[in-house]
Design an enzyme around this catalytic site. Structure first.
Site, mmCIF file in Angstrom:
data_model
loop_
_atom_site.group_PDB
_atom_site.id
_atom_site.type_symbol
_atom_site.label_atom_id
_atom_site.label_comp_id
_atom_site.label_asym_id
_atom_site.label_seq_id
_atom_site.Cartn_x
_atom_site.Cartn_y
_atom_site.Cartn_z
ATOM 1 C CB SER A 111 32.590 -7.326 -19.790
ATOM 2 O OG SER A 111 32.673 -8.528 -19.061
ATOM 3 C CE LYS A 148 29.473 -9.642 -21.566
ATOM 4 N NZ LYS A 148 30.824 -10.266 -21.462
#
Lengths: 189, 189
Positions: A111, A148
């Site tokens: 990610s 993230k």
DNA sequence: ATGATAATCGAACGTTCGTTCGATGTCAAG
DNA sequence: CTTGACATCGAACGAACGTTCGATTATCAT
């Protein structure tokens, strides 16, 4: 002598996490007297392998114990002969400010690939309350751990991946984040 | 006491690169006797901040001195309370095999971005003769330093970037490579 | 207040430390 | 062969070391 003394001594240092006494130097180098070890150590000090601190205790010298931090690749590259004034430091000194709050985690998933953080990389994570928008964080969002970007628009905070395949995550519940990524480490060999 | 003793002691360790004697512990903690320092140290040993090695010398314990190497992010994450059997080691221990031949270089340019090596990253480079195809190497090719994949087709060796914008480099002259990239480090804060 | 528990202190111990010294051994240059 | 530079050795020194002890002081639940 097979191996020079400084190698033996610094091997002792990395194994025991401390410098040997002169008696121990004599033992590990095969010398039969403390004073031989003493003189040998003084030679190594002259050569830069060891130094004595303010209290007269031996510690690793500028030729060892750390990494020579050199210039950039494109800017040229010092030859092995001219290893000079380059900054010498430990990787830990370079990367870690608060050892007790610092962890090393292995990343799973992709990610954050557009940020250059790939599956299998290690991230150096520090537990802190000082999280700012733009930081890369490790967050437990809705019961699952992810890495993230931490973003904020107005009052709303959210987590944004660095990969178009994934969607921005807006937490439904309260979002508690106290883990910030301080560095990424990828090992090749 | 403002700061617990273990912080003071480990601060001494990272500054001086050695553990303090009991007299020094007394001095830096404000205790007025060696024996107070001695007992304090034993408490810290009981708590895991310090240990004594075979020779009875103090060295940093499992709660300190290194980084707790934990599981992967997706696999879950230990809470601060349950910091347990996790592997503890120094980043140098983790990444460096041969300290004397190891350098840290700053990358300029983006010829390896697809490999996750970006402009400004640090690469940990080791000088070695054991270069194998597939390794990422730092090479002086036709007088300029670059970081590339080391490839071989038949007898021909060449250098391949990890970025389509750049072309594979086939050296016109002899190609001497003795610098292999062992790790990439990117710092964020 | 009372007693239990732990932390601190100062003095003392034998041990190990770093260091100095003089004698002996080694090796290459003159 | 002689000389000088250097490495090694064993013995010796005082200083600093880690450790133990008993007494004193702080901490804290009762």
């Amino acid at each position: 002598m097979k191996t020079p003394y400084h190698e033996t001594i610094l091997e002792f240092f990395s194994e025991h996490r401390r410098m040997p006494s002169y008696a121990e130097i004599a033992r590990i180098t095969g010398l039969n007297s403390k004073s031989s070890a003493y003189h040998a150590a003084n030679r190594l000090i002259r050569e830069g392998w060891l130094v004595k601190d303010d209290a007269g205790k031996l510690i690793p010298g500028p030729r060892t114990s750390g990494i020579r931090l050199l210039g950039s690749i494109a800017a040229g590259f010092p030859s092995p002969a001219e290893e000079e004034l380059a900054d010498v430091m430990t990787l830990d000194q370079l990367l870690i400010r608060n050892p007790q709050a610092t962890f090393l985690l292995k990343v799973t998933g992709d990610s954050m690939v557009d940020e250059g953080i790939k599956h299998g990389d290690l991230v150096l994570v520090e537990r802190t309350t000082d999280i700012k928008p733009g930081d890369i964080v490790v967050a437990n969002i809705d019961g699952e751990w992810t890495i993230k970007y931490f973003r904020r628009r107005g009052k709303q905070v959210y987590l944004e991946p660095a990969n178009k395949k994934y969607r921005t995550i807006v937490p439904r519940e309260e979002l508690k984040i106290d883990l910030v990524v301080k560095a990424v480490i990828r090992q090749y060999r």
